[in-house]
Design a protein around this motif. Structure first.
Motif, PDB file in Angstrom:
ATOM      1  N   ALA A  74      -3.802   5.036  -4.669  1.00 26.25           N
ATOM      2  CA  ALA A  74      -5.053   4.723  -3.967  1.00 26.25           C
ATOM      3  C   ALA A  74      -5.742   5.971  -3.423  1.00 26.25           C
ATOM      4  CB  ALA A  74      -4.791   3.707  -2.861  1.00 26.25           C
ATOM      5  N   GLN A 130      -7.806  -3.053  -4.955  1.00 28.18           N
ATOM      6  CA  GLN A 130      -7.826  -1.816  -4.164  1.00 28.18           C
ATOM      7  C   GLN A 130      -8.714  -0.736  -4.781  1.00 28.18           C
ATOM      8  OE1 GLN A 130      -3.734  -1.677  -4.481  1.00 28.18           O
ATOM      9  NE2 GLN A 130      -3.589  -3.512  -3.259  1.00 28.18           N
ATOM     10  N   LYS A 145       1.260   2.536  -3.479  1.00 31.70           N
ATOM     11  CA  LYS A 145       0.058   2.762  -4.289  1.00 31.70           C
ATOM     12  C   LYS A 145      -0.469   4.180  -4.090  1.00 31.70           C
ATOM     13  CE  LYS A 145      -0.565  -1.561  -5.609  1.00 31.70           C
ATOM     14  NZ  LYS A 145      -0.675  -2.006  -6.949  1.00 31.70           N
ATOM     15  N   LEU A 178       0.813  -1.219   0.000  1.00 32.34           N
ATOM     16  CA  LEU A 178       0.000   0.000   0.000  1.00 32.34           C
ATOM     17  C   LEU A 178       0.843   1.263   0.000  1.00 32.34           C
ATOM     18  CD1 LEU A 178      -2.853  -1.144   2.394  1.00 32.34           C
ATOM     19  CD2 LEU A 178      -2.983  -0.829  -0.094  1.00 32.34           C
TER      20      LEU A 178
END
Length: 176
Positions: free
Chosen positions: A83, A132, A81, A78
């Motif tokens: 996101a 995600q 990312k 994560l």
């Protein structure tokens, strides 16, 4: 035993003698685990609910089911990312995606994680799809999230249509 765990054990009985976890042997970053999840691990150990939902614990013999190991790997993923939607969702909590603590997964690679903001006993859970792109938040304990998923109270668009089954079962990790 809290009400969520009592209801979960009535729906899906735990093994007679679950494999004990060695919390002194946890891998990865030092992880705080809410007491309800420690109770869940005491009753069930680590393993799979309804042939789909895997639950982790601290000190699992199999590193793939260890909260510390899995959380460290997910945090690394994560961290790299963008996101944007997930980051925006977590902003009011004061955490970033790389702060999340993974307590479970699905056979499809979806992640069940805690949002570590405030008192661990009140941490919300977030379920993030494997890509995600989609996620859902629950204010329930890990046992409450499992109960809601297994009873169909919580339905997620990124979970299979045939989940949950009519009679969910728990199976211990055959690879422990």
């Amino acid at each position: 035993m809290n009400d969520d765990i009592r209801a979960l054990t009535a729906l899906c009985p735990p093994p007679a003698e679950p494999v004990a976890l060695d919390s002194s042997g946890s891998r990865g970053p030092d992880i705080t685990v809410p007491s309800a999840h420690r109770e869940l691990n005491r009753l069930y150990g680590v393993g799979c609910f309804d042939e789909f939902l895997w639950v982790y614990g601290c000190g699992a013999a199999n590193k793939n089911l260890d909260i510390g190991e899995r959380s460290g790997e997910m945090q690394n993923i994560l961290r790299g990312k963008e996101a944007a939607d997930l980051r925006a969702h977590l902003e009011p909590y004061g955490v970033n995606p790389e702060d999340l603590v993974q307590w479970g997964t699905t056979d499809n690679g979806d992640a069940l994680m805690w949002i570590p903001a405030g008192d661990p006993e009140g941490w919300d859970s977030i379920i993030v799809s494997a890509g995600q792109l989609f996620f859902a938040t629950s204010s329930r304990s890990s046992a409450g999230v499992l109960l809601d998923l297994l009873t169909g109270t919580l339905r997620l668009s990124f979970f299979p249509e045939d989940f949950p089954s009519e009679a969910p079962e728990f199976s211990e990790n055959p690879y422990a």
